[in-house]
Scaffold this active site. Structure first.
Site, PDB file in Angstrom:
ATOM      1  N   MET A 225       8.979 -33.878  17.387  1.00  0.00           N
ATOM      2  CA  MET A 225       7.294 -33.740  17.780  1.00  0.00           C
ATOM      3  C   MET A 225       7.037 -35.390  18.049  1.00  0.00           C
ATOM      4  SD  MET A 225       5.784 -30.450  16.566  1.00  0.00           S
ATOM      5  CE  MET A 225       5.709 -31.469  14.144  1.00  0.00           C
ATOM      6  N   GLY A 226       8.065 -35.946  18.134  1.00  0.00           N
ATOM      7  CA  GLY A 226       7.820 -37.723  18.168  1.00  0.00           C
ATOM      8  C   GLY A 226       7.469 -38.585  17.372  1.00  0.00           C
TER       9      GLY A 226
ATOM     10  N   HIS B 269      10.948 -41.840  14.288  1.00  0.00           N
ATOM     11  CA  HIS B 269      12.309 -42.611  12.753  1.00  0.00           C
ATOM     12  C   HIS B 269      13.062 -42.823  12.795  1.00  0.00           C
ATOM     13  CE1 HIS B 269      12.410 -39.148  10.518  1.00  0.00           C
ATOM     14  NE2 HIS B 269      11.485 -38.785  10.240  1.00  0.00           N
TER      15      HIS B 269
ATOM     16  N   HIS C 279      15.077 -40.057  13.258  1.00  0.00           N
ATOM     17  CA  HIS C 279      15.662 -39.455  14.444  1.00  0.00           C
ATOM     18  C   HIS C 279      16.370 -40.210  15.007  1.00  0.00           C
ATOM     19  CE1 HIS C 279      11.022 -37.877  13.857  1.00  0.00           C
ATOM     20  NE2 HIS C 279      11.610 -36.728  14.085  1.00  0.00           N
TER      21      HIS C 279
ATOM     22  N   GLN D 270       3.233 -23.694  16.170  1.00  0.00           N
ATOM     23  CA  GLN D 270       3.840 -24.056  14.939  1.00  0.00           C
ATOM     24  C   GLN D 270       2.615 -24.261  13.704  1.00  0.00           C
ATOM     25  OE1 GLN D 270       7.148 -26.271  16.884  1.00  0.00           O
ATOM     26  NE2 GLN D 270       6.839 -27.537  14.165  1.00  0.00           N
TER      27      GLN D 270
ATOM     28  N   ARG E   2       4.838 -37.607   8.602  1.00  0.00           N
ATOM     29  CA  ARG E   2       3.673 -37.755   7.895  1.00  0.00           C
ATOM     30  C   ARG E   2       3.931 -39.249   6.996  1.00  0.00           C
ATOM     31  NH1 ARG E   2       4.886 -31.792   8.787  1.00  0.00           N
ATOM     32  NH2 ARG E   2       3.314 -31.347  10.197  1.00  0.00           N
TER      33      ARG E   2
END
Lengths: 285, 285
Positions: A30-31, A34, A37, A61, A187
């Site tokens: 979802m971009g 970090h 990923h 989602q 987040r």
């Protein structure tokens, strides 16, 4: 590195790669990328000719509209990070491109989604399974890479792949952590300085629980209680759930079974930001 | 013509054909082939390099164990019919091959499956969508051919393809009928001589209803009533449902709308054998 915006462009790209006999890896994200990923991308690049990274904040989602709106979106910064990691194509679709018409079909994964994330985020795994199915169909990967931080997601996608005979190998990759143990998450950017200071307490609670499981002196309920007490020692946390569960069925444990794989999962709000984490271990024989 | 028994063999075959740039058509069947199936195969062969016919009596779409057990199975006769029709590969899997582990995931198609077949055969369309997804993943078709006799099935598979972005074109083919109008069906083999004599009354009722729709003198309820009376004039029938519905949403109609596509569907038992049929037409403008 190619940048693809449409479903048709991704499909054509994947078909060309397949016809050329190339191995395709997909890393769905979802971009707001970090190091967690990027490690998935590097691992994929080590064994694949083509590494497609999708960046799509999937509305179906999210059960919370504010969480969806505030989810960080940094496509330019993401794109800069991806090429050196070994990504060969980025897929950056719009919502309309992924959902040209309203979806009618719903997935239900039974007991697997009646716990933890599924119990607290109604519809979440229907959205995940839908978008993952679409991405698999558009990118035709030989392998798809997922982070273990979303253990329940990996479990459910594995079930989806088995139940619908998707021709793709899932690779689940260990959670990447900051030096102080906090699981990397898009987040985390939204945490205040103060919240960031106490955030590692979540992983401390998980390692405490893991230590107690390995020592085999305590019941699952007592392990859970000790770990929850550690989190709640810091009043900034609002714990949503803390589960000691079978790693495959995801159902809470009442007793230990020698050799059983156990997952310890939590979700907590910290200054309004929802964080999740987990550890997986085997009960000693 | 190749005969493939395993999922892996079909996958490898499809992958080879794709790599060679060939166009693949899939015709999913439950065997006991009749002229209706063969017309699908011939239509597929006219535009495809490779025509894969699957023959699999799928247990998960039967809600009635006896119907599953008694469903005709004639793989040798079927195979003889297929080659001259243009089939290039037959897929004949066992149940264990298609379902190596229990399926956890369920599909729900909402209002589309709360009517007609879905209402009377609980779980039927979950089984259909599951096996069709598997067959698509194993055979990677450019086109898939379905008979219009199963109108609700075609509608639901079309929704499945759209909702999960399957890269396949659905071709829906008109129902093939016996000289007296009876829709061809593998279940017709199980009709007694006496039952076979009265069976065309179902299509008579559908054509009566279609005539009344085109005349536009009667409400949907009155059209339905007249057609039902024609079927029930023969006491050997036990009508399960008779619906005058929107052809796309499948919801029953209370009034006509100019230009609307209408499907008239029925299911009836005749001597213990369950038969379905339908006609599709447009309301005059």
């Amino acid at each position: 590195m190619e940048i693809l915006y449409t479903a048709a462009a991704l499909q054509a790209h994947a078909e060309n790669c397949r016809q050329a006999g190339q191995r395709i890896a997909l890393v769905p994200t979802m971009g707001a990328l970090h190091e967690g990923h990027l490690q998935l991308v590097r691992a994929a690049a080590a064994v694949s000719d083509v590494v497609i990274v999708s960046i799509f904040v999937n509305p179906t989602q999210f059960n919370n509209a504010e969480d969806f709106q505030l989810y960080p979106r940094l496509p330019k910064a993401d794109t800069v990070l991806l090429e050196p990691a070994g990504c060969t194509a980025v897929f950056l679709p719009s919502v309309e491109e992924m959902y040209p018409q309203p979806t009618v079909m719903h997935f239900d994964f039974g007991a697997l989604e009646r716990v933890m994330e599924g119990a607290h985020r109604p519809g979440h795994f229907n959205g995940v399974a839908t978008v993952v199915s679409k991405l698999f169909h558009l990118s035709r990967p030989h392998q798809a890479y997922f982070g273990q931080k979303d253990w329940q997601q990996v479990t459910i996608v594995r079930q989806l792949v088995a139940d619908l005979s998707f021709d793709v190998e899932l690779v689940s990759f260990p959670t990447v952590r900051e030096a102080d143990g906090l699981a990397m998450s898009s987040r985390n950017r939204r945490l205040s300085g103060e919240a960031r200071t106490v955030a590692p307490r979540l992983y401390e609670a998980l390692t405490l629980a893991a230590t107690l499981v390995l020592a085999q002196q305590e019941s699952p309920a007592a392990v859970r209680q000790a770990a929850v007490a550690h989190i709640e020692g810091e009043p900034a946390f609002q714990l949503e759930y803390f589960e000691v569960a079978d790693a495959h069925t995801l159902q809470p444990l009442n007793a230990w079974e020698a050799g059983q794989q156990v997952v310890i999962c939590l979700a907590a709000f910290l200054g309004g930001i929802r964080l999740i984490d987990n550890v997986v271990l085997s009960v000693p024989k």
